[in-house]
Write an enzyme that holds these catalytic residues in place. Sequence first.
Site, PDB file in Angstrom:
ATOM      1  NE  ARG A 104      85.718  60.464  50.560  1.00 40.28           N
ATOM      2  CZ  ARG A 104      84.692  60.437  49.737  1.00 40.28           C
ATOM      3  NH1 ARG A 104      83.478  60.233  50.179  1.00 40.28           N
ATOM      4  NH2 ARG A 104      84.860  60.619  48.445  1.00 40.28           N
ATOM      5  CB  THR A 108      87.306  51.476  53.484  1.00 39.04           C
ATOM      6  OG1 THR A 108      88.053  52.623  53.943  1.00 39.04           O
ATOM      7  CG2 THR A 108      88.233  50.268  53.417  1.00 39.04           C
ATOM      8  CG  ASP A 200      88.960  66.061  45.712  1.00 38.85           C
ATOM      9  OD1 ASP A 200      89.353  66.989  46.450  1.00 38.85           O
ATOM     10  OD2 ASP A 200      89.152  64.863  45.977  1.00 38.85           O
ATOM     11  CG  ASP A 203      92.205  67.122  44.050  1.00 39.71           C
ATOM     12  OD1 ASP A 203      93.213  67.204  44.785  1.00 39.71           O
ATOM     13  OD2 ASP A 203      91.771  66.049  43.602  1.00 39.71           O
TER      14      ASP A 203
HETATM   15  C1  PRP Z   1      86.907  65.230  51.384  1.00 38.99           C
HETATM   16  C2  PRP Z   1      86.169  66.390  52.022  1.00 38.99           C
HETATM   17  C3  PRP Z   1      85.651  65.790  53.283  1.00 38.99           C
HETATM   18  C4  PRP Z   1      85.429  64.357  52.916  1.00 38.99           C
HETATM   19  C5  PRP Z   1      83.967  64.134  52.794  1.00 38.99           C
HETATM   20  O1  PRP Z   1      88.158  65.094  51.944  1.00 38.99           O
HETATM   21  O2  PRP Z   1      86.996  67.513  52.201  1.00 38.99           O
HETATM   22  O3  PRP Z   1      86.570  65.896  54.357  1.00 38.99           O
HETATM   23  O4  PRP Z   1      86.065  64.131  51.680  1.00 38.99           O
HETATM   24  O5  PRP Z   1      83.663  62.819  52.511  1.00 38.99           O
HETATM   25  P1  PRP Z   1      82.868  61.891  53.518  1.00 38.99           P
HETATM   26  O6  PRP Z   1      81.674  62.660  53.986  1.00 38.99           O
HETATM   27  O7  PRP Z   1      82.485  60.730  52.644  1.00 38.99           O
HETATM   28  O8  PRP Z   1      83.778  61.477  54.629  1.00 38.99           O
HETATM   29  P2  PRP Z   1      89.274  64.177  51.274  1.00 38.99           P
HETATM   30  O9  PRP Z   1      89.353  62.852  51.966  1.00 38.99           O
HETATM   31  O10 PRP Z   1      89.089  64.154  49.797  1.00 38.99           O
HETATM   32  O11 PRP Z   1      90.602  64.926  51.693  1.00 38.99           O
HETATM   33  P3  PRP Z   1      91.140  66.362  51.255  1.00 38.99           P
HETATM   34  O12 PRP Z   1      90.265  67.396  51.902  1.00 38.99           O
HETATM   35  O13 PRP Z   1      92.513  66.334  51.822  1.00 38.99           O
HETATM   36  O14 PRP Z   1      91.131  66.458  49.755  1.00 38.99           O
HETATM   37  N1  URA Z   2      84.891  64.923  48.919  1.00 35.83           N
HETATM   38  C1  URA Z   2      84.910  65.884  47.964  1.00 35.83           C
HETATM   39  O1  URA Z   2      85.813  66.717  47.911  1.00 35.83           O
HETATM   40  N2  URA Z   2      83.931  65.874  47.050  1.00 35.83           N
HETATM   41  C2  URA Z   2      82.931  64.973  47.071  1.00 35.83           C
HETATM   42  O2  URA Z   2      82.029  65.038  46.215  1.00 35.83           O
HETATM   43  C3  URA Z   2      82.936  63.996  48.080  1.00 35.83           C
HETATM   44  C4  URA Z   2      83.924  64.005  48.995  1.00 35.83           C
END
Ligand code: PRP
Ligand code: URA
Length: 209
Positions: A104, A108, A200, A203
């Site tokens: 993400r 944005t 997160d 993380d």
């Molecule tokens: C997180 C999560 C989803 C996304 C959800 O990924 O694992 O893929 O956010 O958010 P959304 O519904 O608003 O799109 P992130 O972008 O943090 O990447 P990561 O899994 O690599 O930490």
């Molecule tokens: N992605 C995450 O990992 N946690 C949230 O709460 C939203 C998006």
Amino acid sequence: MAQIHVMDHPLILHKLSLMRDRQTGVKEFREATREIAMLMCYEATRDLPLKEINIETPLAHAKARVISGKKIAFVPILRAGLGMIDGMLELIPAAKVGHLGLYRDPDTLKPVEYYAKLPVDIAERDVIVIDPMVATGGSAAEAISALKKRGVKHIKLMCLLSTQEGLDVVQKEHPDVEIFTAAIDPELNEHGYIVPGLGDAGDRIFGTK
Ligand code: PRP
Ligand code: URA
């Protein structure tokens, strides 16, 4: 419109509460992610077709039912979706696994694709997209679109936590996709995090914060 299944089984809710707790460390968080994924996989595959075969028990001939060779693929969204894949493969070890990398954009909140590696016959498979979090719904909707562009026709989405607004986004773009979620949380904060949520997910699974 395909159904949304809220999988509020006591075992799932118990493990999810452990994941929500900020005191829970990486090891326990990972274990709970894997275990919930396994429990949810059980329910998400309830409609797998069966066929009848002939076997011999120690006592008699019998007709018995086995899964009829349905072609399945799991597609975790990187990174956090990886945390759920082992639990699912424990139940369906022959499933193929494709990977979609999306992050993400922090400003944005729109998903950006950075990686895609899918089984060559993905278009012929029933696909379960896996991502613990459906927050704005952008990543899940984009992942499903990416699969449809490659010819996939039957898609389910499995997540742990979602928001109603995220689910609405996915359902509006993809009304054909059945969704499995362990809980629907009340809101998103100004950074697009699910509240109360679990933080997160990537993380916490990988210990990067
Ligand atoms: C997180 C999560 C989803 C996304 C959800 O990924 O694992 O893929 O956010 O958010 P959304 O519904 O608003 O799109 P992130 O972008 O943090 O990447 P990561 O899994 O690599 O930490
Ligand atoms: N992605 C995450 O990992 N946690 C949230 O709460 C939203 C998006």
